[in-house]
Write an enzyme that holds these catalytic residues in place. Structure first.
Site, PDB file in Angstrom:
ATOM      1  N   CYS A   1       0.839  -1.203   0.000  1.00 44.01           N
ATOM      2  CA  CYS A   1       0.000   0.000   0.000  1.00 44.01           C
ATOM      3  C   CYS A   1       0.880   1.262   0.000  1.00 44.01           C
ATOM      4  CB  CYS A   1      -0.985  -0.037   1.157  1.00 44.01           C
ATOM      5  SG  CYS A   1      -2.400   1.075   0.930  1.00 44.01           S
TER       6      CYS A   1
ATOM      7  N   HIS B   1      -3.453  -5.351   0.378  1.00 44.35           N
ATOM      8  CA  HIS B   1      -2.939  -5.779   1.682  1.00 44.35           C
ATOM      9  C   HIS B   1      -2.981  -7.305   1.831  1.00 44.35           C
ATOM     10  CE1 HIS B   1      -2.526  -1.916   3.906  1.00 44.35           C
ATOM     11  NE2 HIS B   1      -3.417  -1.502   3.019  1.00 44.35           N
TER      12      HIS B   1
ATOM     13  N   GLU C   1      -1.402  -9.074   3.914  1.00 37.83           N
ATOM     14  CA  GLU C   1      -1.389  -9.450   5.337  1.00 37.83           C
ATOM     15  C   GLU C   1      -2.792  -9.513   5.920  1.00 37.83           C
ATOM     16  OE1 GLU C   1      -1.775  -5.035   5.654  1.00 37.83           O
ATOM     17  OE2 GLU C   1      -0.863  -6.472   4.272  1.00 37.83           O
TER      18      GLU C   1
END
Length: 226
Positions: free
Chosen positions: A94, A198, A200
């Site tokens: 990001c 993202h 994660e």
């Protein structure tokens, strides 16, 4: 083997948890160059908006900008520079992808015309993307796949000549959203990757059936270190 995360411990828990899913030997979270000299790879995490003073021409901040931290930006860029010099793996997520793009001379749109389909709305949004053939994302996920989204800024392409070294702009876009917003970049010769989404938040307890497995990104990143 140590993976460093250029951020603050209280704001990087999800990145640490995601990296642990691929059995990362050691994780360290810091913004100190002396600590980073012992890292084998660097993760530039997401966060607030980038200081407009770092953008080409230093434009005024767009009214939509928020959570700007100039000191953090400069510390993260300094760590990125260290890893570029050492030719070590870097993963930007990001804001981290945007910092990579700016470092090499690219531009940034402070507020996308289609921001409403990308920005965080109490939770991540989802949208489809397309990966270029012969890219590692194509190998991991195929040509078309869904990712999450939580940003209102985006990189501008094509980039200019590298601001730190002469030569051709060294980054290529390998993933786009349906509206043309770049979602993934790679360096032509260095193990440097950037993702606008993202991963994660798409693995472990955040895994979703309606989007890709973000854990594959961290496994790929670990393979670059090995």
């Amino acid at each position: 083997m140590t993976i460093g995360i250029a951020g603050l411990p209280e704001l990087t828990q999800n990145y640490r948890k995601a990296a642990c899913l691929v059995q990362t030997p050691t994780l360290d979270v810091s913004l100190l160059p002396e600590r980073a000299k012992n890292w084998d790879a660097l993760i530039l995490p997401g966060g607030g908006d980038i200081d407009p003073a770092l953008l080409p021409g230093a434009p005024p901040a767009d009214p939509h900008c928020h959570d700007i931290d100039p000191e953090l930006d400069r510390r993260q860029l300094a760590l990125l520079d260290l890893f570029v010099q050492r030719q070590k793996p870097v993963l930007g997520i990001c804001k981290g992808m945007q910092l990579i793009h700016l470092y090499f001379g690219g531009g940034l749109c402070q507020h996308l015309p289609t921001a409403d389909t990308h920005r965080y709305l109490k939770y991540d949004q989802l949208h489809s993307t397309h990966a270029e053939k012969d890219s590692f994302l194509f190998e991991l996920y195929g040509s078309n796949f869904t990712v999450n989204s939580a940003h209102h800024q985006g990189i501008l392409t094509p980039g200019r000549q590298c601001s730190f070294r002469p030569g051709i702009f060294p980054l290529s876009v390998i993933q786009y959203a349906a509206d043309g917003v770049p979602e993934g970049i790679v360096h032509h010769t260095l193990p440097i990757t950037g993702l606008q989404w993202h991963p994660e938040r798409l693995c472990g307890r955040f895994a979703r059936q309606d989007a890709v497995d973000g854990g594959k990104i961290f496994r790929h990143f670990l393979s670059l270190i090995r």
